[in-house]
Design a protein around this motif. Sequence first.
Motif, PDB file in Angstrom:
ATOM      1  N   GLY A 266      34.376  33.837  44.903  1.00 52.92           N
ATOM      2  CA  GLY A 266      34.171  34.686  42.949  1.00 52.92           C
ATOM      3  C   GLY A 266      35.091  36.091  44.594  1.00 52.92           C
ATOM      4  N   SER A 267      34.945  36.106  45.549  1.00 55.77           N
ATOM      5  CA  SER A 267      36.243  37.453  46.083  1.00 55.77           C
ATOM      6  C   SER A 267      37.881  36.904  46.406  1.00 55.77           C
ATOM      7  N   VAL A 268      37.572  35.590  46.248  1.00 55.34           N
ATOM      8  CA  VAL A 268      39.351  35.759  45.512  1.00 55.34           C
ATOM      9  C   VAL A 268      39.571  35.756  43.753  1.00 55.34           C
ATOM     10  N   TYR A 269      38.831  35.374  43.040  1.00 60.32           N
ATOM     11  CA  TYR A 269      38.481  35.779  41.349  1.00 60.32           C
ATOM     12  C   TYR A 269      38.780  37.569  41.153  1.00 60.32           C
ATOM     13  N   LEU A 271      39.254  40.248  43.365  1.00 58.22           N
ATOM     14  CA  LEU A 271      40.543  41.025  43.760  1.00 58.22           C
ATOM     15  C   LEU A 271      41.120  40.879  42.965  1.00 58.22           C
ATOM     16  N   ASN A 272      41.602  39.643  42.247  1.00 60.00           N
ATOM     17  CA  ASN A 272      42.811  39.294  41.826  1.00 60.00           C
ATOM     18  C   ASN A 272      43.024  39.830  40.421  1.00 60.00           C
ATOM     19  N   ASP A 345      31.929  47.702  37.464  1.00 60.70           N
ATOM     20  CA  ASP A 345      33.396  47.800  38.124  1.00 60.70           C
ATOM     21  C   ASP A 345      33.074  47.324  40.158  1.00 60.70           C
ATOM     22  N   TYR A 346      33.903  46.587  40.314  1.00 61.43           N
ATOM     23  CA  TYR A 346      34.278  45.909  41.438  1.00 61.43           C
ATOM     24  C   TYR A 346      34.686  46.749  42.539  1.00 61.43           C
ATOM     25  N   VAL A 391      47.176  34.145  45.230  1.00 55.79           N
ATOM     26  CA  VAL A 391      47.370  34.917  43.557  1.00 55.79           C
ATOM     27  C   VAL A 391      46.242  33.757  42.599  1.00 55.79           C
ATOM     28  N   LEU A 392      45.985  34.330  42.175  1.00 59.04           N
ATOM     29  CA  LEU A 392      44.962  33.615  40.835  1.00 59.04           C
ATOM     30  C   LEU A 392      46.273  32.420  39.748  1.00 59.04           C
TER      31      LEU A 392
END
Length: 418
Positions: A266-269, A271-272, A345-346, A391-392
């Motif tokens: 989820g963190s990679v998602y 941040l992308n 919002d993140y 990169v996603l």
Amino acid sequence: MSDGNIDLAKDARARAYATPLDQLNPAQPALFQADQMWWNFERLRKEDPVHFTAESEYGPYWSITKYNDIMAVDTNHQVFSSEPGITIAEQQGDQGPLPMFIAMDPPKHDVQRKTVSPAVSPVNLAKLEPLIRERAARILDELPIGEEFDWVDKVSMELTAMTLATLFDIPQEDRRRLTYWSDVVTAVPGQGLIDTLEQKMQIFVEYHAYFTNIWNQRVNAEPKDDLISMLAHGEATRNMEPREYFGNVVLLTVGGNDTTRNTISGSVYALNKNPDQYKKLRENPGLIPSMVSETIRWQTPLAHMRRRATQDIEFGGKLIRKNDKVVMWYVSGNRDDEVIERPNDYIIDRERPRNHLSFGFGIHRCVGNRLAELQLKIVWEEIMKRFPEIVLIEEPKRVYSTFVKGYESMKVVIPKRA
């Protein structure tokens, strides 16, 4: 978001608001898999925060969708019992739900939880930290550069399985069996991993046999500080029935696997999807601990927990009857704008990033929450040393479940090393 997903989002929102309120059923795994369950919860928070669904595939149930209401239910175990199970779906099998300490009330819950909690004490975490860091570094160093790969498989599953195998003190070559068994526990038959309930039960037999063998070894050996030794030698747990022991193994497997693994993904998602936040993190890696907490809130790796009313109670202006099923939707409470500012919002530098429901509250607050945070913090510290960017490539494949809010696969590419 592709055009198809935009259409689906529009449709899901329109449907959520067009459905008569008394027919609204937020527990739809297909909506969770499409990441389109948000609109039902948005509407319920606004219009009917303590909501009764009379008909669903899980039977009748109450939905608690606002932050403070969820906290009120979660901290009142006298009225809202965890027995006999903690998910909206009754657990399978002829004998009913497996007994496990998260699905127990005091005093039994307290003594069993106390037996295993030293495994995730600050002292033990300090011992684990260098080992987790060394493993995270090795996993990241072996990733391909400039080639597409599945982040879930190569990183998220791998690190969490290694840590869990260490906590159980089982051979590292068996670590992916833990991942597989954890997935089978929460899998819905016919959705990819297993075809039938019978197949699921057969896998449980193998899973149970594996851990019975380990119990037999540990109970006849000197006590050590792994989870199975703690259960085998603990005063409150050494005479457990086999089903109860297995129930606790299942709890520790799923608890130690799903939450951390899905938050790493989820963190990679996140941040992308929020490049401004990724830029902020690159410019200030000191934000990692705050980013970790924000991801745990934003992801909410376990979408709900269930309780059973032990008596008639008026709650939120509604009469909840004795034995009614009550579902606390953490995934909704974590988006409650009355408690959390701009909750959709993140924001990785929030003022109070640990102000979330993802670990629960009260006596059942996640026993391993500090270990989850530690693994995420370490993996991101090691990522930032190595890769300017992950990169996603496309939208991830999500889990078909109203309980585990996670990812089956996530295609990414790492353009270059730092």
